[in-house]
Write a protein that holds these residues in place. Structure first.
Motif, PDB file in Angstrom:
ATOM      1  N   SER A 101      -5.976 -19.313 -84.785  1.00 37.14           N
ATOM      2  CA  SER A 101      -5.871 -18.030 -84.082  1.00 37.14           C
ATOM      3  C   SER A 101      -5.075 -17.021 -84.881  1.00 37.14           C
ATOM      4  O   SER A 101      -5.511 -15.886 -85.113  1.00 37.14           O
ATOM      5  N   GLU A 102      -3.884 -17.400 -85.300  1.00 38.13           N
ATOM      6  CA  GLU A 102      -3.056 -16.425 -85.993  1.00 38.13           C
ATOM      7  C   GLU A 102      -3.668 -16.047 -87.344  1.00 38.13           C
ATOM      8  O   GLU A 102      -3.612 -14.892 -87.765  1.00 38.13           O
ATOM      9  N   ILE A 103      -4.289 -17.036 -87.977  1.00 42.99           N
ATOM     10  CA  ILE A 103      -4.922 -16.735 -89.262  1.00 42.99           C
ATOM     11  C   ILE A 103      -6.137 -15.829 -89.062  1.00 42.99           C
ATOM     12  O   ILE A 103      -6.403 -14.936 -89.871  1.00 42.99           O
ATOM     13  N   ASN A 128       6.644 -10.826 -80.048  1.00 41.68           N
ATOM     14  CA  ASN A 128       7.015 -11.857 -81.024  1.00 41.68           C
ATOM     15  C   ASN A 128       5.806 -12.636 -81.511  1.00 41.68           C
ATOM     16  O   ASN A 128       4.900 -12.931 -80.734  1.00 41.68           O
ATOM     17  N   GLY A 129       5.861 -13.026 -82.789  1.00 39.86           N
ATOM     18  CA  GLY A 129       4.768 -13.804 -83.357  1.00 39.86           C
ATOM     19  C   GLY A 129       5.194 -15.167 -83.887  1.00 39.86           C
ATOM     20  O   GLY A 129       4.429 -15.825 -84.564  1.00 39.86           O
ATOM     21  N   HIS A 130       6.404 -15.594 -83.543  1.00 42.30           N
ATOM     22  CA  HIS A 130       6.936 -16.814 -84.174  1.00 42.30           C
ATOM     23  C   HIS A 130       7.763 -17.628 -83.181  1.00 42.30           C
ATOM     24  O   HIS A 130       8.801 -17.166 -82.695  1.00 42.30           O
ATOM     25  N   GLY A 157       3.258 -14.018 -94.443  1.00 44.36           N
ATOM     26  CA  GLY A 157       3.676 -13.016 -93.464  1.00 44.36           C
ATOM     27  C   GLY A 157       2.977 -13.134 -92.117  1.00 44.36           C
ATOM     28  O   GLY A 157       3.168 -12.268 -91.246  1.00 44.36           O
ATOM     29  N   THR A 158       2.188 -14.175 -91.914  1.00 44.24           N
ATOM     30  CA  THR A 158       1.356 -14.256 -90.708  1.00 44.24           C
ATOM     31  C   THR A 158       2.096 -13.878 -89.412  1.00 44.24           C
ATOM     32  O   THR A 158       1.615 -13.056 -88.623  1.00 44.24           O
ATOM     33  N   ASP A 159       3.265 -14.461 -89.228  1.00 43.07           N
ATOM     34  CA  ASP A 159       3.944 -14.283 -87.933  1.00 43.07           C
ATOM     35  C   ASP A 159       4.468 -12.869 -87.712  1.00 43.07           C
ATOM     36  O   ASP A 159       4.705 -12.470 -86.565  1.00 43.07           O
ATOM     37  N   ALA A 160       4.689 -12.157 -88.808  1.00 41.32           N
ATOM     38  CA  ALA A 160       5.099 -10.752 -88.679  1.00 41.32           C
ATOM     39  C   ALA A 160       3.883  -9.846 -88.595  1.00 41.32           C
ATOM     40  O   ALA A 160       3.872  -8.854 -87.851  1.00 41.32           O
ATOM     41  N   THR A 177       8.808 -14.715 -92.125  1.00 39.66           N
ATOM     42  CA  THR A 177       8.264 -14.791 -93.480  1.00 39.66           C
ATOM     43  C   THR A 177       8.387 -16.251 -93.881  1.00 39.66           C
ATOM     44  O   THR A 177       9.470 -16.701 -94.246  1.00 39.66           O
ATOM     45  N   GLU A 178       7.295 -16.968 -93.767  1.00 39.10           N
ATOM     46  CA  GLU A 178       7.367 -18.421 -93.931  1.00 39.10           C
ATOM     47  C   GLU A 178       5.991 -18.964 -94.258  1.00 39.10           C
ATOM     48  O   GLU A 178       4.974 -18.395 -93.855  1.00 39.10           O
ATOM     49  N   GLN A 179       5.976 -20.076 -94.919  1.00 40.99           N
ATOM     50  CA  GLN A 179       4.720 -20.740 -95.282  1.00 40.99           C
ATOM     51  C   GLN A 179       3.835 -20.944 -94.061  1.00 40.99           C
ATOM     52  O   GLN A 179       4.331 -21.241 -92.979  1.00 40.99           O
ATOM     53  N   HIS A 180       2.559 -20.787 -94.248  1.00 40.71           N
ATOM     54  CA  HIS A 180       1.601 -21.064 -93.187  1.00 40.71           C
ATOM     55  C   HIS A 180       0.482 -21.955 -93.711  1.00 40.71           C
ATOM     56  O   HIS A 180      -0.707 -21.702 -93.454  1.00 40.71           O
ATOM     57  N   GLY A 181       0.886 -22.990 -94.436  1.00 40.00           N
ATOM     58  CA  GLY A 181      -0.104 -23.961 -94.896  1.00 40.00           C
ATOM     59  C   GLY A 181      -0.918 -23.455 -96.071  1.00 40.00           C
ATOM     60  O   GLY A 181      -0.630 -22.397 -96.636  1.00 40.00           O
ATOM     61  N   SER A 193      -0.123 -26.038 -83.722  1.00 45.41           N
ATOM     62  CA  SER A 193       1.021 -25.172 -83.385  1.00 45.41           C
ATOM     63  C   SER A 193       1.628 -24.444 -84.578  1.00 45.41           C
ATOM     64  O   SER A 193       2.492 -23.604 -84.399  1.00 45.41           O
ATOM     65  N   HIS A 194       1.190 -24.721 -85.777  1.00 43.55           N
ATOM     66  CA  HIS A 194       1.654 -23.893 -86.901  1.00 43.55           C
ATOM     67  C   HIS A 194       0.524 -23.741 -87.905  1.00 43.55           C
ATOM     68  O   HIS A 194      -0.114 -24.711 -88.276  1.00 43.55           O
ATOM     69  N   ALA A 195       0.345 -22.479 -88.337  1.00 45.30           N
ATOM     70  CA  ALA A 195      -0.799 -22.129 -89.184  1.00 45.30           C
ATOM     71  C   ALA A 195      -2.089 -22.294 -88.385  1.00 45.30           C
ATOM     72  O   ALA A 195      -3.109 -22.785 -88.885  1.00 45.30           O
TER      73      ALA A 195
HETATM   74 NI    NI Z   1       2.777 -18.649 -87.342  1.00 45.30          NI
END
Ligand code: NI
Ligand code: NI
Ligand code: NI
Ligand code: NI
Ligand code: NI
Ligand code: NI
Lengths: 248, 248, 248, 248, 248, 248
Positions: free
Chosen positions: B171-173, B108-110, B38-41, B28-32, B166-168
């Motif tokens: 793909s993940e978005i 895992n997503g993070h 919640g992206t990574d979860a 649970t962390e900022q993604h830009g 590598s963050h935000a």
């Molecule tokens: Ni992420």
């Protein structure tokens, strides 16, 4: 707004209006022959989502695994030790406190969490209380069980009377039936036996309550009652939360 | 089948066929500016649900809060300390092991979870290894990142090339856009700056990456790519999971 | 200069020039029929001593016992639980940070430490990240495996090709042969079996790899290769360390 | 034989003859203007190596970092918190116990470790004592300070009389001078001040003892005295160790 | 004045005169055929009460349960693990430190506590020492065993000579007989066996000392000797405490 | 019989008749202008002693320090963090369980302990529940507050009505006046203010309740009411304890 569906800038904007957040906390544990294993986590999550939709209150990610050691005799049940759960709640609260949140409203769906949840609050406060002149930002935690709101008690009494019981209750199952209609299960209409004494560990629990229920006639559940519970409880929670955040 | 939507008897029946379970773990962390907190979860949860629908594999409740200390400079980010997360994973695994599960597949997503997750496995194994002739049931853990499967790399490269970052990442978005179309956000098409060096704590991270992204052009995301990622990764995960469970 | 052979005034003087330190970290665990139990600790220690002699970099006392739970099925192997090792690394770093060090360069000789070492860094950072406006001095940790430097890979490939394997490798044994010529052991030239799958706990490891090696033809080791490894790796480490310390 | 220079088969062979091991434990802390930071770890290590050479007793890797919180006011000093050191000693002992060792002889070089070391023994024993009918293998720990053996007291008294003091003593520095002749340092012949009261934390210690010594005229040290100390203490330790291992 | 019988305003007034407090610490463990299980806690409590009555020194609540793992083979014995006792002592001291106390004088009645008690002091100090420029108030801990004061040694030697032994001694039993005349027990005049070697865990202890005593002829105890011990030790403790508090 | 005044053989004899024990648990914390700091520990201790005298039930040493973080703003208050108290209760219970006790009846005198006490029970049970087929002896814990027995409520209502309040209540002070007549204090008859909201940490508590009381007119206390409370509660506790021990 669910925290997980927000961006950090949206949270920044929210914090300008309100420094409180609702955190659903439940459990992953057997709920008898027809109750879902996630019942105790799903109920406060569903209610919190309704609260959020109605009142724009931010809802953090659900703590889905709670203190459920007594259910480990049944497949699929998961527990955190109380000390693990305390550490987790502490980290959750202090992280958000670092970002500017000050009021933490835990909406709980599981009786087995109550002691540990309140011990966690004291663990958090104790770190501050043990320092003279700490300059840390203010921080208040509140714990409420959805099933203890007047609306929940009133509807349960009206619909299920003394057949509500205390585990795998028709009320909580009604909520999951309302929220997850594809996951409605059934069971024979076996009346649950009355509780005899308080359980201790997992072996003891299973010996006392072989099908997992405690005094609850789960089969009385219905999605309609679930809908009423969600909507009526949500109203009372909004009011309670607003009072909490408005405290001077 | 999601564990939270099952009854304990259904889990008993499942265990007769398979002693493995998939556990999504994220953060649970900022993604830009446009990525969901919640992206990574959400990503491993969405993929695991697809896996479950396709192959009938049981999926446990998502570990939504992970090791994200470096993001705490942004509102709404939450971390567990590594030792807290280790305790939590240990309790999660040992609870299910007590019930009969033996193969634990963490999806895992993070990236920030990887070290702690593997340390947690060793913490679990060490308890056993330090006893001579322990008679505890067998137990194996595996960790896989959804974004490291060949399908994820292939699609990412094809769609986003070196703008994945590598963050935000787009793909993940994309996956969250596919799964949560009502929560799609937008941002100006500002190219992300390239990462300069590895971050340390939260203040350092925010100083290095002021809008939260690391080298990722999040605005390239689309629900269509998300759908492809979910479906293609799921195929590879099913195969990998089946191989894991089939190990002698 | 080895920290253990310095006085505190010499360290004070060093700190005026450089706030970085190299900390070798290894393990105490079986290394097959001819590998020394201390191999993973001795290798980074020997290399760090060479680095120190060449470049005047301070080297702290070696962490000789690491995370080696999977080797406990073999006599003489010792492990720390990951949580113990995290606590130890935290105390080591925070002690030196209190004295003025800011850059901590862990030179690692054991794959089994990697996850826990990085989790330890996050544990250290998390303490800071969870406080708003902490005024603690800056602190950065870096982890490098000696065997992953280009020089190590190049020499290993050239000398041992695909017979290097992953535990009790001829490369690491070569280094100990170079540094401890009186402790060179021999074994029959039995080709190591190829690894089949990843091990879990100690009983599992021993069942999979009965003589302790994983795919490594240890008997190919030679002191000459060891000398090359030490000297060539040292060059790359000096450069990497200097870059780390020079970071703004 | 040093454990780190042995193979697991050699340890297996040793265990057929003897189930005891010597574990040197020291500290990494300032030792005044001419004493080495590693003094307390180097002394028992050097003596243990001599013991090993004379009597074939196995010596485990040195615990180089001990409980030295009071020295943190001086650069280069490192401490473990007592609870960290307890965890570490526990893991060290239980690992070797799992492999067949039963007698653990800690040869200590640092007064600051004594309390924690003995608390660690009780922590280990308590785990067993709290279980009814535990079937774990036998396990006994002994702690001895090299400087408390009659030989050490006799030589110290003869050579240094009341100028020995209690920190950065000429005796311990003599040993490091004997073992590390290239690292001999010097200082002005300033008589150390007498200790006034017991120190508490690091700031307190530095205020009381500004150059780090406690009542010790370190400059009286000589390699010749060091050699005598090593050899004479070793004799007594061998006898003491053999008695320990021979206990029924 | 006992802290438990004071009000907070009385403590405030006391703090204007004195920032020191006496904390009795003992154990709950078997004391042979006629010794009370609470002996080690009752003795320092009784002496501290006498000290308080004579000199107006504040006495905190007794830590009645200590480190007694080796006695668990006898019914009614209770232990804290060393790490538990360390945590407890830390919290006790830091709580009072927060309120303004600075000198903590632990009056101990149990040899088994000594190591852990001193490790606890170092745990407390280490938290401070590991921070650069901590601004926490001063805090000093001292530990004294009542039985090691010259008065105690003198009276014991005079009255019991070499029959004092080391556990369930006639001295400590005399004190409880003086303070609790209704709880005087008797036993046959069996001479205690001499100690052979140091015990390890609870099973070992019971095998070595089947009736619980170590070399102590408990039956020599008398209330008269107890009275002398209390009064003479109290005098020395008052002087020692006053010196401790008067330290600059 | 108080455990501390018994011998181990007497405990052995008791265990042949009964495997239950009463453990008083309280707190060391301010109780307003006239309440004793030890009130919450003294009350259950006094009642338990009466229970013991009447019914021969064994009473363990009082846990005098509890969870009182919110009182640390007042001199003389002491807290254990919840996790410390959990560890302590666990060790206390498991020690006696090792000796043969199976029913643990905690008689509590402090509302602030309730959450942590019940979390401690779950911590103890969880260790067992997480193991499949543990063979440990049976063990049940019960927690009762003396002030929640019908007798306590009845007498309080009759004597003090709505002036009882919730901290520094005339009821609890009455008990200490009965038991410690020499320590009776007085205060002006200032009516306590009504509680406004729940407190959080120590600074918050003191700001809300400047003299320490919560809604309690402490000055209404009398030794006579104290005597009634002790004797009437004791009767109900004996009955409740006997029921607990008699559970199949
Ligand atoms: Ni992420
Ligand atoms: Ni429920
Ligand atoms: Ni290796
Ligand atoms: Ni020294
Ligand atoms: Ni005693
Ligand atoms: Ni009270």
């Amino acid at each position: 707004m669910r925290l997980q569906l927000a961006t950090w800038q949206e949270v920044d904007a929210y914090l300008k209006e309100c420094n409180g957040i609702i955190i659903p906390i439940g459990s992953t544990e057997q709920h008898g022959p027809m109750g879902l294993i996630g019942t105790d986590a799903l109920c406060p999550e569903v209610i919190a989502d309704h609260v959020s939709a109605e009142a724009g209150i931010l809802v953090g990610p659900t703590i889905s695994i709670g203190m459920a050691q007594h259910h480990l005799g049944f497949s699929g049940s998961v527990t955190l030790r109380p000390t693990t759960l305390i550490a987790m709640i502490r980290d959750y609260v202090l992280s958000l406190s670092r970002n500017g949140f000050e009021r933490f409203y835990f909406l709980n769906g599981h009786g087995g969490n109550i002691a540990t949840l309140n011990a966690a609050f004291d663990e958090i406060y104790a770190e501050r209380s043990m320092q003279r002149g700490s300059n840390q930002p203010g921080l208040r935690c509140r714990h409420k069980d959805w099933f203890a709101f007047p609306a929940a008690r009133r509807i349960s009494k009206e619909c299920f009377g003394d057949r509500e019981g205390s585990h795998a209750t028709p009320s909580e199952i009604s909520i999951t039936q309302y929220a997850y209609p594809d996951a409605i299960k059934s069971m024979p209409e076996d009346r649950a036996e009355k509780p005899v004494r308080h359980f201790t560990d997992a072996d003891d629990y299973r010996a006392l309550y072989p099908d997992g229920r405690i005094g609850a006639d789960s089969f009385l559940a219905s999605p309609e009652v679930g809908e009423r519970l969600v909507k009526e409880c949500a109203k009372e929670i909004i009011e309670d939360f607003n009072g909490f955040v408005a405290q001077p």
